[in-house]
Motif scaffolding. Structure first.
Motif, PDB file in Angstrom:
ATOM      1  N   HIS B 338     -59.610 -23.942 -27.616  1.00 24.59           N
ATOM      2  CA  HIS B 338     -60.041 -23.724 -26.392  1.00 24.59           C
ATOM      3  C   HIS B 338     -60.864 -25.002 -25.846  1.00 24.59           C
ATOM      4  O   HIS B 338     -60.841 -25.700 -24.540  1.00 24.59           O
ATOM      5  N   ARG B 339     -61.520 -25.523 -26.995  1.00 24.59           N
ATOM      6  CA  ARG B 339     -62.404 -26.787 -26.669  1.00 24.59           C
ATOM      7  C   ARG B 339     -61.421 -28.140 -26.646  1.00 24.59           C
ATOM      8  O   ARG B 339     -61.838 -28.934 -25.677  1.00 24.59           O
ATOM      9  N   LEU B 340     -60.375 -28.196 -27.193  1.00 24.71           N
ATOM     10  CA  LEU B 340     -59.550 -29.150 -27.279  1.00 24.71           C
ATOM     11  C   LEU B 340     -58.635 -29.423 -26.008  1.00 24.71           C
ATOM     12  O   LEU B 340     -58.291 -30.416 -25.370  1.00 24.71           O
ATOM     13  N   ALA B 341     -58.239 -28.424 -25.336  1.00 23.19           N
ATOM     14  CA  ALA B 341     -57.326 -28.377 -24.494  1.00 23.19           C
ATOM     15  C   ALA B 341     -57.953 -29.093 -23.019  1.00 23.19           C
ATOM     16  O   ALA B 341     -56.835 -29.946 -22.650  1.00 23.19           O
ATOM     17  N   PRO B 342     -58.987 -28.965 -22.833  1.00 17.36           N
ATOM     18  CA  PRO B 342     -59.387 -29.855 -21.619  1.00 17.36           C
ATOM     19  C   PRO B 342     -59.573 -31.269 -21.996  1.00 17.36           C
ATOM     20  O   PRO B 342     -59.127 -32.008 -21.154  1.00 17.36           O
ATOM     21  N   VAL B 343     -59.712 -31.374 -23.119  1.00 22.72           N
ATOM     22  CA  VAL B 343     -60.033 -33.058 -23.554  1.00 22.72           C
ATOM     23  C   VAL B 343     -58.608 -33.501 -23.348  1.00 22.72           C
ATOM     24  O   VAL B 343     -58.366 -34.675 -23.277  1.00 22.72           O
ATOM     25  N   LEU B 344     -57.530 -32.814 -23.823  1.00 24.96           N
ATOM     26  CA  LEU B 344     -56.026 -33.179 -23.952  1.00 24.96           C
ATOM     27  C   LEU B 344     -55.369 -33.001 -22.750  1.00 24.96           C
ATOM     28  O   LEU B 344     -54.334 -33.562 -22.491  1.00 24.96           O
ATOM     29  N   GLY B 345     -55.955 -32.437 -21.636  1.00 20.66           N
ATOM     30  CA  GLY B 345     -55.407 -32.291 -20.430  1.00 20.66           C
ATOM     31  C   GLY B 345     -54.221 -31.171 -20.341  1.00 20.66           C
ATOM     32  O   GLY B 345     -53.286 -31.413 -19.718  1.00 20.66           O
ATOM     33  N   VAL B 346     -54.481 -30.186 -21.236  1.00 23.55           N
ATOM     34  CA  VAL B 346     -53.475 -29.273 -21.407  1.00 23.55           C
ATOM     35  C   VAL B 346     -53.781 -28.055 -20.566  1.00 23.55           C
ATOM     36  O   VAL B 346     -55.489 -27.558 -20.903  1.00 23.55           O
ATOM     37  N   PRO B 347     -53.299 -27.437 -19.779  1.00 21.97           N
ATOM     38  CA  PRO B 347     -53.887 -26.192 -18.954  1.00 21.97           C
ATOM     39  C   PRO B 347     -54.202 -24.877 -19.899  1.00 21.97           C
ATOM     40  O   PRO B 347     -53.513 -24.766 -20.927  1.00 21.97           O
ATOM     41  N   LEU B 348     -55.239 -24.466 -19.754  1.00 22.54           N
ATOM     42  CA  LEU B 348     -55.760 -23.294 -20.270  1.00 22.54           C
ATOM     43  C   LEU B 348     -55.274 -22.131 -19.574  1.00 22.54           C
ATOM     44  O   LEU B 348     -55.674 -21.493 -18.475  1.00 22.54           O
ATOM     45  N   GLY B 349     -54.100 -21.588 -20.083  1.00 22.07           N
ATOM     46  CA  GLY B 349     -53.499 -20.239 -19.709  1.00 22.07           C
ATOM     47  C   GLY B 349     -54.102 -18.896 -20.066  1.00 22.07           C
ATOM     48  O   GLY B 349     -53.883 -18.889 -21.274  1.00 22.07           O
ATOM     49  N   GLY B 350     -54.989 -18.504 -19.463  1.00 16.19           N
ATOM     50  CA  GLY B 350     -55.518 -17.111 -19.810  1.00 16.19           C
ATOM     51  C   GLY B 350     -56.287 -17.436 -21.027  1.00 16.19           C
ATOM     52  O   GLY B 350     -56.241 -16.600 -21.824  1.00 16.19           O
ATOM     53  N   GLY B 351     -57.030 -18.424 -21.290  1.00 21.34           N
ATOM     54  CA  GLY B 351     -58.035 -18.705 -22.439  1.00 21.34           C
ATOM     55  C   GLY B 351     -57.455 -19.407 -23.593  1.00 21.34           C
ATOM     56  O   GLY B 351     -57.921 -19.826 -24.324  1.00 21.34           O
ATOM     57  N   ASP B 352     -56.027 -19.211 -23.833  1.00 22.79           N
ATOM     58  CA  ASP B 352     -55.326 -19.834 -24.765  1.00 22.79           C
ATOM     59  C   ASP B 352     -54.087 -20.892 -24.212  1.00 22.79           C
ATOM     60  O   ASP B 352     -53.558 -20.469 -23.546  1.00 22.79           O
ATOM     61  N   PRO B 353     -54.285 -22.145 -24.781  1.00 22.14           N
ATOM     62  CA  PRO B 353     -53.292 -23.185 -24.146  1.00 22.14           C
ATOM     63  C   PRO B 353     -52.025 -22.718 -24.866  1.00 22.14           C
ATOM     64  O   PRO B 353     -51.970 -22.142 -26.241  1.00 22.14           O
ATOM     65  N   ASP B 354     -50.946 -23.276 -24.514  1.00 21.61           N
ATOM     66  CA  ASP B 354     -49.514 -23.025 -24.903  1.00 21.61           C
ATOM     67  C   ASP B 354     -49.483 -23.841 -26.148  1.00 21.61           C
ATOM     68  O   ASP B 354     -49.736 -25.183 -26.442  1.00 21.61           O
ATOM     69  N   PRO B 355     -48.971 -23.505 -27.158  1.00 21.27           N
ATOM     70  CA  PRO B 355     -49.089 -24.007 -28.645  1.00 21.27           C
ATOM     71  C   PRO B 355     -48.285 -25.205 -28.805  1.00 21.27           C
ATOM     72  O   PRO B 355     -48.712 -26.276 -28.976  1.00 21.27           O
ATOM     73  N   THR B 356     -46.851 -25.516 -28.059  1.00 17.32           N
ATOM     74  CA  THR B 356     -46.172 -26.481 -28.306  1.00 17.32           C
ATOM     75  C   THR B 356     -46.871 -27.550 -27.287  1.00 17.32           C
ATOM     76  O   THR B 356     -46.805 -28.857 -27.922  1.00 17.32           O
ATOM     77  N   THR B 357     -47.351 -27.277 -26.109  1.00 20.21           N
ATOM     78  CA  THR B 357     -47.721 -28.357 -25.534  1.00 20.21           C
ATOM     79  C   THR B 357     -49.001 -28.939 -26.094  1.00 20.21           C
ATOM     80  O   THR B 357     -49.223 -30.130 -26.021  1.00 20.21           O
ATOM     81  N   LEU B 358     -49.727 -28.027 -26.586  1.00 23.05           N
ATOM     82  CA  LEU B 358     -51.195 -28.558 -27.106  1.00 23.05           C
ATOM     83  C   LEU B 358     -50.773 -29.533 -28.292  1.00 23.05           C
ATOM     84  O   LEU B 358     -51.304 -30.470 -28.537  1.00 23.05           O
ATOM     85  N   LEU B 359     -49.915 -28.884 -29.196  1.00 28.48           N
ATOM     86  CA  LEU B 359     -49.613 -29.809 -30.380  1.00 28.48           C
ATOM     87  C   LEU B 359     -48.941 -31.077 -30.217  1.00 28.48           C
ATOM     88  O   LEU B 359     -49.296 -32.140 -30.668  1.00 28.48           O
ATOM     89  N   ALA B 360     -47.915 -31.127 -28.982  1.00 29.52           N
ATOM     90  CA  ALA B 360     -47.471 -32.284 -28.408  1.00 29.52           C
ATOM     91  C   ALA B 360     -48.395 -33.202 -28.074  1.00 29.52           C
ATOM     92  O   ALA B 360     -48.319 -34.369 -28.645  1.00 29.52           O
ATOM     93  N   ALA B 361     -49.399 -32.980 -27.306  1.00 31.24           N
ATOM     94  CA  ALA B 361     -50.519 -33.498 -26.796  1.00 31.24           C
ATOM     95  C   ALA B 361     -51.392 -34.139 -27.763  1.00 31.24           C
ATOM     96  O   ALA B 361     -51.643 -35.456 -28.120  1.00 31.24           O
ATOM     97  N   LEU B 362     -51.748 -33.295 -28.862  1.00 34.03           N
ATOM     98  CA  LEU B 362     -52.440 -33.701 -29.973  1.00 34.03           C
ATOM     99  C   LEU B 362     -51.711 -34.602 -30.930  1.00 34.03           C
ATOM    100  O   LEU B 362     -52.397 -35.609 -31.514  1.00 34.03           O
ATOM    101  N   GLY B 363     -50.505 -34.569 -31.054  1.00 32.96           N
ATOM    102  CA  GLY B 363     -49.771 -35.481 -31.817  1.00 32.96           C
ATOM    103  C   GLY B 363     -49.743 -36.836 -31.181  1.00 32.96           C
ATOM    104  O   GLY B 363     -49.859 -37.954 -31.945  1.00 32.96           O
ATOM    105  N   GLU B 364     -49.693 -36.713 -29.758  1.00 36.95           N
ATOM    106  CA  GLU B 364     -49.669 -38.100 -29.084  1.00 36.95           C
ATOM    107  C   GLU B 364     -50.756 -38.840 -29.163  1.00 36.95           C
ATOM    108  O   GLU B 364     -51.058 -39.951 -29.642  1.00 36.95           O
TER     109      GLU B 364
END
Lengths: 436, 407
Positions: B338-364
Motif C-alpha cells: 500500500h505504501r509502495l504503490a503511490p511511490v511507484l505510480g501504481v494505482p491503488l485499486g480498492g486498497g491493494d494494487p495489482d500484483p503484476t503492475t506493481l512488480l513490473a514497476a518495482l523491477g523497473e
C-alpha cells in the motif's frame, strides 16, 4: 469543637507535675481540670462560626489549563476576633496537581465587625462544571487550646471550557478564507455559488460568462462573476459514544473532536456560515441551534464543556434521524465519530446514503498516533506481531474510509493535533469548490 | 483567557451547615431513645436473670456441680443449713451440729487446730489432704505417696463396712482421693476403690465424729439422684439439727507458697505510674486533635481510562499466542504494498494494487540492484515457516521500502 496540639502538649507536660509533685488521683484531677478549664474557656471565647457571613466572587468559567481565582469573603459580625483555619473544599481535580492540600487551606484573622478576602487559586485539570463543596472554618479560642468548627455552604460553579488549543491555526485559515473571498473570479456558475458582480471583459475570460444584456446597456463588454455562496448551513455532529472515550495520548478522542469542531465553528462563523451543533450517543446530549454569528462560538464552547464520553454504543440510527431533523435543507454535515470496523460497518455504512442524498457529508475521525508507532516495531517477536496488528488495524480503517468515500462522504482520519487543521482545510476546499 | 460569562451563577445563598442545638436534638432524639431502650432492656435482663456464678459444691448453686438440691432436702427435714465463708466462725464452740468442709487444706494450720478444738458433733471433710487429716482425722492417711496421692474418678461402689449410713444407702458413687485406715485407731473405711476406702470415719479425742470423703461429687445436683447418693448424703449430713457449710475461698493461696518476686513496676518510684497515666491521657488528647478533620473528604467522579490502542495491542497478543505468522506476514506485506504503490505510480485499486503492475514497476525501479524474484517472494511469497523467518521478513520489507524510496 476541635482540639489543638497545644492541648495534648499541655497534658503531656502535666505528667511532670503529676509524676514529681502530686503522684495521685488528685494530681491527675488537677492537671485534667486545668486542661478542661482551658478548653472550655476557649470554646466559650472563640468567635462563633455559624453567624459568619461568607460570600463568593470570581471567575465563573475558564479555559482548561488556565488558572482561575475565586474569592471568598469572610465577614465576622461578632464582637470577638476570629482566629481561624479555613478550608475551601473543592473537588481535587480543580486544584493544581500536588497542591490540593495547601491551596485549599488558609489561616485567617478577622477582627470583630470586619471582613477579609481569601483568594483561592484554581487550575481545573478536567473539563466540565466544578462545584464548590463547602467551606469549613475552625475558630480557635484565645488560648489556642480548642476551637469551634463548622461548615458553610457557599455555592459556586466553575466551568472549565474546552481548551481550544487549535485556535493557533485560526489566523492562517482566516487568511486563506479572505484570499478565497477576494478571488471572486469564479466565472463559471455552479451549485453553491452566487452572483457577485459585473466587470469589464478581459482577454482570456470565458466567453460564456459574458452578460449580453448588461453589455448592451454599456459601451463595453461585461462579464458576470460569481463567488462562493455565503450563509450556508453547517451541522457539526459529535458522536459521544464509547468509541469517543478511548484515550489517544493523554486525552479521550472526544477532546480532539471538540477541538476540531471549535476550530471549524470559529472559521465558518467568520466565513458567514451558520453553525449548529449536535452531540449524540443513544440520545441527544447537547445541541446549539440557530445562534447568531457573534454568539455561536461561546454557545458551542459552553455546550461542549459539559460533554463527557458515555460508555454506550452510539445509536447511529437515532443520530442520523436527529441530524436529518436539524438539517432540513442542504447543509454540510460534519460527523465526528470513530472509524472502528464494527460500529462503522453495521451502523454508518447503511445509514450514510440517507445523509449524502441531500447533504454534503464530512466524516472526521481521530486516529491514534500510537498505531503508527507500533507499526514501526521490529527486532523482537512481540514487536513484529504488534506491528502486524497495527498495520491490520490501519488497513481496516482505510477500508472503511474507502467504502465511506465511495458512498459520497469526505473522510478524514488524522491524529489529534492534525485533525482540527485538516478539518478546516477540508471545509475551505469544499467552500472553494462551491460544494456547500 | 477567562470568559466573563458566568454560566452558572450561584444558585443558592450561602448557608451555614453547622447544626443548631434544636437540629442536633431533632437529629439525635431517635438514636437517644433507641439507646435508652437498649440500656433499660439490658438492665432488666441482667436484673432478672440469675447470672451469679458459684463455685462447685456450693449449696446456693443450682448448677450441675452445685449442691442446692441436697441443701433443700436437708431443710425439708427441718435441719437448718447455714453457709459461711468465715473460717473463724468454725472455731466457735459448736453443739449438736455438722460442719461440711470442702477442701480443708485451703485453711491454715491454725484455723484447722481451732476447728478441731471447737468440738463440733460431726465434721464432714471433702477430699482433705494429709495436713488436714493429721490435724482433724487421727488414724487416717492419704493413700499413695505424699507427692502423688492416689485418686480415682467417682464410680458406683458398695459399702463393705458396718457404718450405719453406708449400710442404709447401699451402693453410691464415690471416688476422688483414697485413704488409708490405721488398723488400731478404731477408724472405719467404707466404699473401697482399688483396695483403699473412699469414705472413712473416725473420731477425735474431743468426741467429734469425723467423716472423710474422697470427692464431693455424689453431693452435686447432677449426681444426687443416682445410685444411693441421696441416702448417703442425707445420712452423712442430716444427723444433727444444724448444718454449717463452709465455703472455701478458692482464691486463697495454699499455705506455704514462696514469696512473690518483685516486678519492674515495684522497683520504679511510685509517682511515675501516675505520670504514665497522665501521659496516656495526653495521648488520647493528641489522638482527638489529629482525628478531627477540617471538613469532610470531597469525592469526585473519575473518568474511565481506556487507551484507544488497547484493542490493537490485544490483537497483537492474540497473533503471538496463536502463532499467526501467516496473518501477521500478510498484514505487513499489504501495508508495504500500500505504501509502495503511490511511490511507484501504481494505482491503488480498492486498497491493494495489482500484483503484476506493481512488480513490473518495482523491477523497473530496482533494475541492477536486486534479482527480480526477490520482490515477488517478499511481497507475495508463502507465509514464513518459523518465527525467525517472520522477523527476517519484516526487516526485508523495510529494506525494500528504503531501497524504493532512495534508489
Amino acid at each position: 469543637m476541635a482540639l489543638t496540639g497545644r492541648t495534648a502538649l499541655l497534658a503531656a507536660l502535666g505528667s511532670l507535675v503529676v509524676g514529681l509533685l502530686l503522684p495521685s488521683w488528685t494530681g491527675i484531677g488537677v492537671v485534667g481540670g486545668t486542661v478542661l478549664l482551658g478548653v472550655l474557656a476557649d470554646l466559650l471565647l472563640a468567635a462563633p462560626v455559624r453567624t459568619l457571613q461568607l460570600a463568593r466572587t470570581g471567575d465563573g468559567a475558564v479555559r482548561l489549563g488556565e488558572p482561575a481565582t475565586v474569592t471568598l469573603t469572610v465577614g465576622n459580625p461578632s464582637g470577638r476576633p476570629l482566629r481561624a483555619r479555613l478550608r475551601d473544599a473543592w473537588p481535587p481535580s480543580v486544584f493544581r496537581p500536588g497542591t490540593e492540600l495547601t491551596a485549599s487551606r488558609r489561616r485567617l484573622l478577622v477582627p470583630p465587625g470586619e471582613r477579609r478576602r481569601v483568594d483561592v487559586e484554581l487550575l481545573p485539570t478536567r473539563r466540565g462544571d466544578h462545584r464548590a463543596h463547602r467551606v469549613t472554618i475552625r475558630s480557635l479560642g484565645p488560648l489556642g487550646l480548642a476551637g469551634r468548627q463548622g461548615s458553610h455552604l457557599v455555592p459556586w460553579t466553575l466551568r472549565a471550557l474546552p481548551p481550544f488549543t487549535s485556535r493557533k491555526h485560526l489566523p492562517s485559515r482566516l487568511a486563506r478564507l479572505r484570499e478565497l473571498d477576494g478571488r471572486t473570479s469564479l466565472l463559471t456558475r455552479g451549485q453553491g455559488t452566487e452572483f457577485d458582480s459585473l466587470r469589464e471583459y478581459l482577454p482570456g475570460d470565458d466567453v460564456r460568462s459574458i452578460d449580453w444584456r448588461a453589455s448592451a446597456r454599456r459601451n463595453t463588454v461585461a462579464v458576470r462573476t460569481w463567488r462562493p455562496e455565503r450563509d450556508r448551513h453547517i451541522l457539526i455532529v459529535l458522536d459521544t459514544g464509547r468509541t469517543s472515550a478511548g484515550r489517544v495520548g493523554d486525552a479521550p478522542r472526544l477532546d480532539a473532536a471538540l477541538d476540531a469542531a471549535l476550530l471549524l465553528t470559529a472559521l465558518a462563523t467568520k466565513a458567514g456560515d451558520r453553525v449548529d451543533l449536535l452531540a449524540h450517543d443513544v440520545r441527544p446530549r447537547g445541541t446549539v441551534l440557530g445562534r447568531s454569528a457573534t454568539e455561536v462560538l461561546p454557545a458551542v464552547t459552553n455546550a461542549m464543556a459539559l460533554l463527557e464520553p458515555a460508555l454506550v454504543e452510539t445509536d447511529l440510527r437515532a443520530l442520523t434521524a436527529a441530524a436529518l431533523r436539524l438539517a432540513p435543507h442542504r447543509s454540510l454535515i460534519v460527523l465526528l465519530t470513530g472509524l472502528d470496523a464494527g460500529p462503522a460497518e453495521d451502523g454508518l455504512l447503511p445509514l450514510l446514503p440517507q445523509l449524502t442524498k441531500r447533504h454534503e457529508v464530512v466524516i472526521a475521525a481521530v486516529a491514534d498516533p500510537l498505531l503508527a508507532e507500533l507499526a514501526t516495531g521490529r527486532g523482537t517477536l512481540p514487536a513484529v506481531y504488534a506491528a502486524a496488528a497495527a498495520e491490520q488495524t490501519q488497513a481496516d480503517r482505510r477500508a472503511i474510509a474507502e467504502r465511506l468515500t465511495r458512498l459520497g462522504a469526505t473522510v478524514l482520519d488524522a491524529p489529534p493535533t492534525a485533525l482540527p487543521p485538516a478539518l478546516a482545510d477540508t471545509y475551505l476546499a469544499l467552500k472553494a469548490a462551491g460544494r456547500l | 483567557m477567562t470568559t466573563t460569562a458566568a454560566p452558572a451563577a450561584p444558585a443558592a445563598e450561602a448557608a451555614s451547615l453547622t447544626p443548631t442545638l434544636r437540629q442536633l436534638w431533632h437529629r439525635a432524639r431517635w438514636f437517644l431513645a433507641a439507646a435508652a431502650v437498649l440500656l433499660v432492656a439490658g438492665l432488666l435482663i441482667a436484673g432478672l436473670g440469675d447470672s451469679t456464678a458459684y463455685p462447685s459444691l456450693d449449696p446456693r448453686s443450682a448448677a450441675p456441680d452445685g449442691t442446692k438440691a441436697v441443701a433443700q432436702l436437708l431443710r425439708a427435714q427441718d435441719i437448718t443449713v447455714d453457709t459461711t465463708a468465715d473460717a473463724d466462725r468454725l472455731a466457735t464452740p459448736g453443739g449438736a451440729d455438722t460442719v461440711v468442709l470442702p477442701l480443708p487444706d485451703l485453711l491454715t494450720t491454725d484455723q484447722l487446730r481451732a476447728l478441731a478444738a471447737a468440738g463440733h458433733r460431726r465434721l464432714v471433710l471433702i477430699s482433705p489432704d494429709s495436713t488436714a487429716l493429721d490435724l482433724l482425722a487421727p488414724g487416717l492417711h492419704t493413700a499413695g505417696t505424699a507427692d502423688l496421692p492416689l485418686a480415682v474418678s467417682s464410680a458406683s461402689a458398695v459399702p463393705l463396712c458396718d457404718l450405719p449410713e453406708a449400710q442404709r444407702a447401699g451402693s453410691a458413687e464415690l471416688g476422688g482421693r483414697l485413704y488409708q485406715v490405721d488398723a488400731d485407731s478404731g477408724a472405719t473405711g467404707c466404699y473401697p476403690r482399688q483396695g483403699y476406702p473412699a469414705l472413712a470415719r473416725t473420731s477425735t479425742t474431743q468426741g467429734t465424729e469425723v467423716l472423710v470423703v474422697g470427692s464431693g461429687r455424689f453431693l452435686t445436683n447432677q449426681r444426687l439422684a443416682n445410685d444411693g447418693n441421696a441416702a448417703l448424703a442425707l445420712g452423712l449430713l442430716g444427723t444433727q439439727p444444724h448444718l454449717t457449710w463452709y465455703l472455701p475461698d478458692y482464691q486463697a493461696l495454699p499455705a506455704g507458697t514462696a514469696a512473690p518476686q518483685k516486678s519492674f513496676t515495684d522497683l520504679i518510684p511510685d509517682g511515675w505510674r501516675w505520670a504514665a497515666l497522665q501521659l496516656a491521657v495526653a495521648t488520647v488528647l493528641a489522638a482527638l486533635w489529629r482525628a478531627r478533620r477540617l471538613g469532610p473528604v470531597v469525592s469526585e467522579q473519575l473518568p474511565v481510562v481506556v487507551r484507544a490502542a488497547e484493542t490493537t495491542e490485544g490483537r497483537a497478543r492474540l497473533y503471538h499466542r496463536a502463532k499467526a505468522r501467516d496473518r501477521a506476514a500478510e498484514a505487513l506485506r499489504r501495508a508495504v504494498r500500500h505504501r509502495l504503490a503511490p511511490v511507484l505510480g501504481v494505482p491503488l485499486g480498492g486498497g491493494d494494487p495489482d500484483p503484476t503492475t506493481l512488480l513490473a514497476a518495482l523491477g523497473e525501479r530496482l533494475t541492477g540492484h536486486r534479482d527480480p524474484a526477490g520482490p515477488r517472494d517478499l511481497l507475495y511469497g508463502p507465509p514464513p515457516s518459523d518465527d525467525a523467518a517472520l522477523l527476517r521478513l519484516a526487516d526485508d520489507l523495510d529494506a525494500l521500502e528504503r531501497q524504493v524510496r532512495q534508489p
